[in-house]
Design a protein around this motif. Structure first.
Motif, PDB file in Angstrom:
ATOM      1  N   ASN A 153     -10.967  30.491 -16.340  1.00 10.95           N
ATOM      2  CA  ASN A 153      -9.948  30.169 -17.428  1.00 10.95           C
ATOM      3  C   ASN A 153      -8.642  29.930 -16.949  1.00 10.95           C
ATOM      4  O   ASN A 153      -7.681  30.123 -17.530  1.00 10.95           O
ATOM      5  CB  ASN A 153      -9.933  31.620 -18.091  1.00 10.95           C
ATOM      6  N   TYR A 154      -8.559  29.057 -15.777  1.00  8.19           N
ATOM      7  CA  TYR A 154      -7.506  28.666 -15.198  1.00  8.19           C
ATOM      8  C   TYR A 154      -6.497  28.024 -15.828  1.00  8.19           C
ATOM      9  O   TYR A 154      -5.331  27.984 -16.137  1.00  8.19           O
ATOM     10  CB  TYR A 154      -7.370  28.228 -13.738  1.00  8.19           C
ATOM     11  N   ILE A 155      -6.941  27.108 -16.834  1.00 11.42           N
ATOM     12  CA  ILE A 155      -6.346  26.211 -17.801  1.00 11.42           C
ATOM     13  C   ILE A 155      -5.707  27.143 -18.988  1.00 11.42           C
ATOM     14  O   ILE A 155      -4.319  26.768 -19.063  1.00 11.42           O
ATOM     15  CB  ILE A 155      -7.062  25.291 -18.581  1.00 11.42           C
ATOM     16  N   ASP A 156      -6.312  27.964 -19.477  1.00  9.45           N
ATOM     17  CA  ASP A 156      -5.754  28.954 -20.369  1.00  9.45           C
ATOM     18  C   ASP A 156      -4.648  29.824 -19.851  1.00  9.45           C
ATOM     19  O   ASP A 156      -3.389  30.052 -20.499  1.00  9.45           O
ATOM     20  CB  ASP A 156      -6.661  29.932 -20.811  1.00  9.45           C
ATOM     21  N   VAL A 157      -4.738  30.214 -18.482  1.00  7.96           N
ATOM     22  CA  VAL A 157      -3.704  30.941 -17.974  1.00  7.96           C
ATOM     23  C   VAL A 157      -2.393  30.070 -17.745  1.00  7.96           C
ATOM     24  O   VAL A 157      -1.161  30.670 -18.033  1.00  7.96           O
ATOM     25  CB  VAL A 157      -4.168  31.511 -16.482  1.00  7.96           C
ATOM     26  N   TYR A 158      -2.691  28.764 -17.505  1.00 12.51           N
ATOM     27  CA  TYR A 158      -1.406  27.999 -17.066  1.00 12.51           C
ATOM     28  C   TYR A 158      -0.700  27.655 -18.492  1.00 12.51           C
ATOM     29  O   TYR A 158       0.440  27.429 -18.677  1.00 12.51           O
ATOM     30  CB  TYR A 158      -1.703  26.776 -16.408  1.00 12.51           C
ATOM     31  N   ILE A 159      -1.555  27.572 -19.546  1.00 12.27           N
ATOM     32  CA  ILE A 159      -1.255  27.369 -20.908  1.00 12.27           C
ATOM     33  C   ILE A 159       0.081  28.223 -21.259  1.00 12.27           C
ATOM     34  O   ILE A 159       0.796  28.209 -21.738  1.00 12.27           O
ATOM     35  CB  ILE A 159      -2.142  26.920 -21.973  1.00 12.27           C
ATOM     36  N   ASN A 160      -0.442  29.576 -21.239  1.00 14.59           N
ATOM     37  CA  ASN A 160       0.155  30.703 -21.452  1.00 14.59           C
ATOM     38  C   ASN A 160       1.508  30.926 -20.705  1.00 14.59           C
ATOM     39  O   ASN A 160       2.487  31.214 -21.130  1.00 14.59           O
ATOM     40  CB  ASN A 160      -0.652  32.113 -21.033  1.00 14.59           C
ATOM     41  N   TYR A 161       1.358  30.420 -19.362  1.00 16.48           N
ATOM     42  CA  TYR A 161       2.691  30.469 -18.473  1.00 16.48           C
ATOM     43  C   TYR A 161       3.773  29.686 -19.063  1.00 16.48           C
ATOM     44  O   TYR A 161       4.748  30.028 -19.082  1.00 16.48           O
ATOM     45  CB  TYR A 161       2.220  30.002 -17.060  1.00 16.48           C
ATOM     46  N   ILE A 162       3.207  28.214 -19.314  1.00 16.62           N
ATOM     47  CA  ILE A 162       3.978  27.556 -19.953  1.00 16.62           C
ATOM     48  C   ILE A 162       4.718  27.869 -21.500  1.00 16.62           C
ATOM     49  O   ILE A 162       5.982  27.480 -21.787  1.00 16.62           O
ATOM     50  CB  ILE A 162       3.888  25.920 -19.941  1.00 16.62           C
ATOM     51  N   ARG A 163       3.625  28.372 -21.914  1.00 12.65           N
ATOM     52  CA  ARG A 163       4.243  28.958 -23.523  1.00 12.65           C
ATOM     53  C   ARG A 163       5.310  29.968 -23.317  1.00 12.65           C
ATOM     54  O   ARG A 163       6.117  29.785 -24.302  1.00 12.65           O
ATOM     55  CB  ARG A 163       2.975  29.306 -24.136  1.00 12.65           C
ATOM     56  N   LYS A 164       4.908  30.871 -22.594  1.00  8.76           N
ATOM     57  CA  LYS A 164       6.099  31.816 -22.446  1.00  8.76           C
ATOM     58  C   LYS A 164       7.361  31.320 -22.059  1.00  8.76           C
ATOM     59  O   LYS A 164       8.511  31.833 -22.512  1.00  8.76           O
ATOM     60  CB  LYS A 164       5.563  32.752 -21.292  1.00  8.76           C
ATOM     61  N   LYS A 165       7.474  30.250 -21.117  1.00  8.42           N
ATOM     62  CA  LYS A 165       8.602  29.706 -20.747  1.00  8.42           C
ATOM     63  C   LYS A 165       9.352  28.633 -21.885  1.00  8.42           C
ATOM     64  O   LYS A 165      10.577  28.456 -22.035  1.00  8.42           O
ATOM     65  CB  LYS A 165       8.404  29.258 -19.339  1.00  8.42           C
ATOM     66  N   VAL A 166       8.432  27.896 -22.488  1.00  8.01           N
ATOM     67  CA  VAL A 166       8.802  26.893 -23.375  1.00  8.01           C
ATOM     68  C   VAL A 166       9.143  27.321 -24.788  1.00  8.01           C
ATOM     69  O   VAL A 166       9.786  26.780 -25.521  1.00  8.01           O
ATOM     70  CB  VAL A 166       7.839  25.752 -23.350  1.00  8.01           C
ATOM     71  N   ASP A 167       8.166  28.220 -25.414  1.00 12.64           N
ATOM     72  CA  ASP A 167       8.126  28.507 -26.691  1.00 12.64           C
ATOM     73  C   ASP A 167       8.708  29.963 -26.830  1.00 12.64           C
ATOM     74  O   ASP A 167       9.437  30.129 -28.000  1.00 12.64           O
ATOM     75  CB  ASP A 167       6.810  28.461 -27.176  1.00 12.64           C
ATOM     76  N   LYS A 168       8.670  30.825 -26.048  1.00 15.09           N
ATOM     77  CA  LYS A 168       8.728  32.588 -26.193  1.00 15.09           C
ATOM     78  C   LYS A 168      10.331  32.661 -26.867  1.00 15.09           C
ATOM     79  O   LYS A 168      10.459  33.267 -28.062  1.00 15.09           O
ATOM     80  CB  LYS A 168       8.673  33.151 -24.956  1.00 15.09           C
ATOM     81  N   ASP A 169      11.208  31.967 -26.243  1.00  8.66           N
ATOM     82  CA  ASP A 169      12.594  32.311 -26.680  1.00  8.66           C
ATOM     83  C   ASP A 169      13.229  31.411 -27.700  1.00  8.66           C
ATOM     84  O   ASP A 169      14.587  31.229 -27.754  1.00  8.66           O
ATOM     85  CB  ASP A 169      13.750  32.470 -25.220  1.00  8.66           C
ATOM     86  N   PHE A 170      12.449  30.493 -28.302  1.00  8.21           N
ATOM     87  CA  PHE A 170      12.767  29.401 -29.107  1.00  8.21           C
ATOM     88  C   PHE A 170      12.237  29.543 -30.433  1.00  8.21           C
ATOM     89  O   PHE A 170      11.016  29.910 -30.616  1.00  8.21           O
ATOM     90  CB  PHE A 170      12.707  28.153 -28.636  1.00  8.21           C
ATOM     91  N   GLY A 171      12.799  29.090 -31.480  1.00  8.96           N
ATOM     92  CA  GLY A 171      12.275  29.421 -32.960  1.00  8.96           C
ATOM     93  C   GLY A 171      10.987  28.627 -33.223  1.00  8.96           C
ATOM     94  O   GLY A 171       9.884  29.284 -33.520  1.00  8.96           O
TER      95      GLY A 171
END
Length: 228
Positions: free
Chosen positions: A192-210
């Motif tokens: 599930n390495y793709i899902d893991v990396y999607i989560n990585y960038i989601r936390k950086k790109v989306d988490k702190d933004f509306g």
């Protein structure tokens, strides 16, 4: 995207056509090389799929004819001939890719997208150093990422994954396609390495933004999309 399929086996041609139309491609069919050549010369196609064994002339000859008047259109050859020499003959005739029957439709789709994207890059699309989507921006020369002018720190692989998503916004990207383009390998369904990396960038790109830009489509893949 308009694709020409030159295949004399009606069943195979229909299977390819249905599979491509499900991916929102427009498809025109030809069942012999002569008509295929006529269509190729008169139509505005994004890519051509050619079977090697055809009535009128073989696919190798047809590919050479097409290359003589259109040197840049992507060509994929489909054939039951899978020996190395057969593949070399296909590439020498102008094919960009070569698939041996039987093949999986999803692999054909990935190869089609790869060739079309490559053509777009050669034609100057996305060749600038910057990619922008909503308030997200990538500079490919400096390898920097900003959202709402706030710099985001990504690893090289995270950067490559986000870059590919920004090159293909508003479109569902399957795990197989991401694996092909970002990791240069076929997806291993046991990981599930793709899902893991999607989560990585989601936390950086989306988490702190509306507004969330990275969306998961259950059972299908991922999409870079603004909330409607």
């Amino acid at each position: 995207m308009h694709i020409l399929v030159v295949e004399d086996n009606h069943r195979v041609s229909e299977l390819i056509t249905r599979g491509l139309e499900e991916q929102q491609y427009t498809v025109t069919q030809a069942y012999d090389a002569v008509f295929g050549k006529k269509l190729a010369m008169s139509g505005d196609f994004s890519l051509i799929i050619i079977d090697i064994i055809l009535p009128g002339m073989n696919g190798l000859e047809l590919s050479k004819e097409i290359r003589s008047f259109n040197p840049v259109i992507p060509i994929i050859m489909l054939t039951a001939l899978g020996a190395t020499d057969d593949k070399i003959d296909g590439f020498n005739a102008g094919a960009d890719d070569y698939m041996v029957k039987p093949f999986e439709m999803r692999e054909l789709i990935v190869r089609i997208r790869t060739l079309i994207n490559r053509k777009h890059l050669q034609n100057g699309q996305h060749t600038g150093s910057c990619l922008k989507f909503a308030d997200l921006e990538i500079d490919r020369l400096t390898k920097t990422v900003k959202r709402n002018d706030i710099e985001i720190d990504l690893t090289p692989k995270e950067f490559k994954l986000l870059e590919y998503m920004m090159e293909n916004p508003e479109r569902i990207l399957s795990r197989v396609e991401i694996s092909e383009h970002v990791w240069d390998t076929h997806f291993d369904t046991g990981t599930n390495y793709i899902d893991v990396y999607i989560n990585y960038i989601r936390k950086k790109v989306d988490k702190d933004f509306g507004d969330k830009l990275i969306h998961t489509k259950s059972g299908m893949g991922f999409m870079l999309k603004q909330k409607a």
